[in-house]
Design an enzyme around this catalytic site. Structure first.
Site, mmCIF file in Angstrom:
data_model
loop_
_atom_site.group_PDB
_atom_site.id
_atom_site.type_symbol
_atom_site.label_atom_id
_atom_site.label_comp_id
_atom_site.label_asym_id
_atom_site.label_seq_id
_atom_site.Cartn_x
_atom_site.Cartn_y
_atom_site.Cartn_z
ATOM 1 C CG HIS A 1 -28.167 -54.863 69.474
ATOM 2 N ND1 HIS A 1 -27.542 -54.468 70.632
ATOM 3 C CD2 HIS A 1 -29.465 -54.537 69.646
ATOM 4 C CE1 HIS A 1 -28.431 -53.929 71.457
ATOM 5 N NE2 HIS A 1 -29.595 -53.949 70.873
ATOM 6 C CE1 TYR B 1 -29.058 -52.859 75.081
ATOM 7 C CE2 TYR B 1 -29.474 -54.761 76.472
ATOM 8 C CZ TYR B 1 -29.785 -53.999 75.369
ATOM 9 O OH TYR B 1 -30.820 -54.384 74.553
ATOM 10 N N PRO C 1 -42.457 -55.019 75.830
ATOM 11 C CG PRO C 1 -42.708 -56.862 77.255
ATOM 12 C CD PRO C 1 -41.660 -56.013 76.586
ATOM 13 C CG LEU C 2 -44.622 -54.035 80.405
ATOM 14 C CD1 LEU C 2 -44.092 -53.985 81.826
ATOM 15 C CD2 LEU C 2 -46.092 -54.448 80.409
ATOM 16 N N GLY C 3 -44.433 -51.211 76.340
ATOM 17 C CA GLY C 3 -44.347 -49.903 75.683
ATOM 18 C C GLY C 3 -43.349 -48.980 76.352
ATOM 19 N NE ARG C 4 -38.348 -48.027 73.501
ATOM 20 C CZ ARG C 4 -37.191 -48.713 73.466
ATOM 21 N NH1 ARG C 4 -36.520 -48.890 74.570
ATOM 22 N NH2 ARG C 4 -36.737 -49.218 72.346
ATOM 23 N N GLY C 5 -42.660 -48.791 79.423
ATOM 24 C CA GLY C 5 -43.229 -48.280 80.676
ATOM 25 C C GLY C 5 -44.568 -47.607 80.521
ATOM 26 C CG PHE C 6 -46.582 -44.844 77.234
ATOM 27 C CD1 PHE C 6 -47.135 -43.933 78.107
ATOM 28 C CD2 PHE C 6 -46.160 -44.387 75.992
ATOM 29 C CE1 PHE C 6 -47.266 -42.595 77.772
ATOM 30 C CE2 PHE C 6 -46.286 -43.048 75.640
ATOM 31 C CZ PHE C 6 -46.839 -42.157 76.536
#
Length: 336
Positions: free
Chosen positions: A133, A64, A214-219
């Protein structure tokens, strides 16, 4: 605000809060803002606020940036290293000029090189949890995990784990040195590892699942309504599930989840995180803002009933097509 619930992560002795903080989006990556504009000062405050609230489990990786994210974490924890549990990852090969090659290197010599680099960038003499990774397809996992086990013996690493690996790979690796955790993408929106039997294997072996995205990449925040809501350069613009007809099919699912959350008087983000917690796993939602950090942590106080879980899983049943996570040319290799 939540009262800092603690859990045992796997059965090797590591205790962590019930959720961690994903730091990936806090810095640029190869000059690109991953999830919108990076803001170092705000990110550092968010990390420190997380620790104040008892949620001191941080997740980063050498690639990253490269290195920028680990260096940011070092700045945030400076003078208080012992108050944090730091997990980082290695495996994406980074050359001597600090440039990612996008190949995976799990060879013994590279494991040593990578850990020394991460220790320097994190400004610490130990890493609490060290993950591979991605699996190196050209190196036996036994060699990689054997090298990681040496780091545990030397005290440079506390516990070890893998990321995005198959059940067969987990079983092979665990025989070399016990794994504490496996990290994979997992949410009500993305349950492929459940369908593949990977969670069953983790349960059998006493290994924790650390669920990233866990938030679906913001979805699952409900804040994304059109593909244009992503800034230019946002990583998600390259992902099939955020494109074309599939995007709008997914929005219909998200709308149903938002409606359920509204009926419960919580946000869709909190509902999504509470679902992962109810399934017995450790989510590491990423955010760089205190407002969303505190909202996410609030999910730890939400107890979903069996009926709630069934209702949520009926909206997106196991096997629902939500689109591929990565494009065909992605640098991300998933172990089959």
């Amino acid at each position: 605000m939540s009262n800092n619930k603690q859990i045992k992560l796997g059965n090797q002795g590591l205790t962590v809060p019930v959720m961690g903080l994903g730091c990936m989006g806090m810095t640029t990556w190869s000059g690109m803002d991953i999830y919108g504009k990076a803001d170092e000062a705000a990110a550092i405050k968010t990390i420190q606020r997380s620790q104040e609230l008892g949620y001191n489990f941080l997740d980063t990786a050498d690639v990253y940036g490269p290195y920028l994210n680990e260096q940011l974490v070092a700045k945030a924890v400076k003078g208080n290293r012992e108050k944090y549990i730091i997990a980082t990852k290695f495996g994406y090969e980074i050359d001597d000029n600090g440039q990612p090659t996008w190949g995976i290197n799990g060879k013994k010599a590279y494991v040593r090189k990578a850990v020394e680099r991460s220790l320097k960038n994190l400004d610490t003499d130990y890493i609490d949890l060290y993950y591979l990774h991605r699996l190196d397809p050209h190196t036996p996992v036994e060699e990689t995990v054997g090298a990681m086990a040496d780091l545990v013996k030397e005290g440079k690493v506390g516990y070890i784990g893998l990321s995005e690996v198959s059940a067969a790979t987990i079983e092979r690796a665990h025989k070399v040195h016990p794994l504490t955790a496996v990290q994979s993408e997992y949410s009500i929106f993305e349950r492929n590892i459940e369908a593949a039997g990977i969670i069953d294997t983790l349960n059998e072996l006493g290994i924790a699942l650390v669920a990233y995205a866990p938030l679906g990449r913001g979805f699952l925040t409900g804040d994304i309504k059109t593909p244009e809501d992503f800034p230019e350069g946002d990583l998600r613009r390259t992902m099939p599930r955020f494109q074309g007809e599939q995007f709008y099919k997914n929005i219909e699912l998200i709308n149903a989840i938002q409606q359920m959350a509204a009926r419960k008087g919580i946000t869709s983000s909190q509902l999504a995180i509470a679902w992962v917690l109810a399934k017995g796993h450790t989510p590491i939602p990423g955010t760089k803002r205190i407002k969303y950090l505190e909202q996410n942590i609030g999910a730890a106080d939400i107890a979903l009933t069996v009926a709630d879980i069934a209702q949520l899983e009926a909206i997106i049943p196991l096997g629902t097509i939500t689109g591929d996570r990565y494009d065909a040319m992605s640098m991300t290799i998933i172990d089959k």
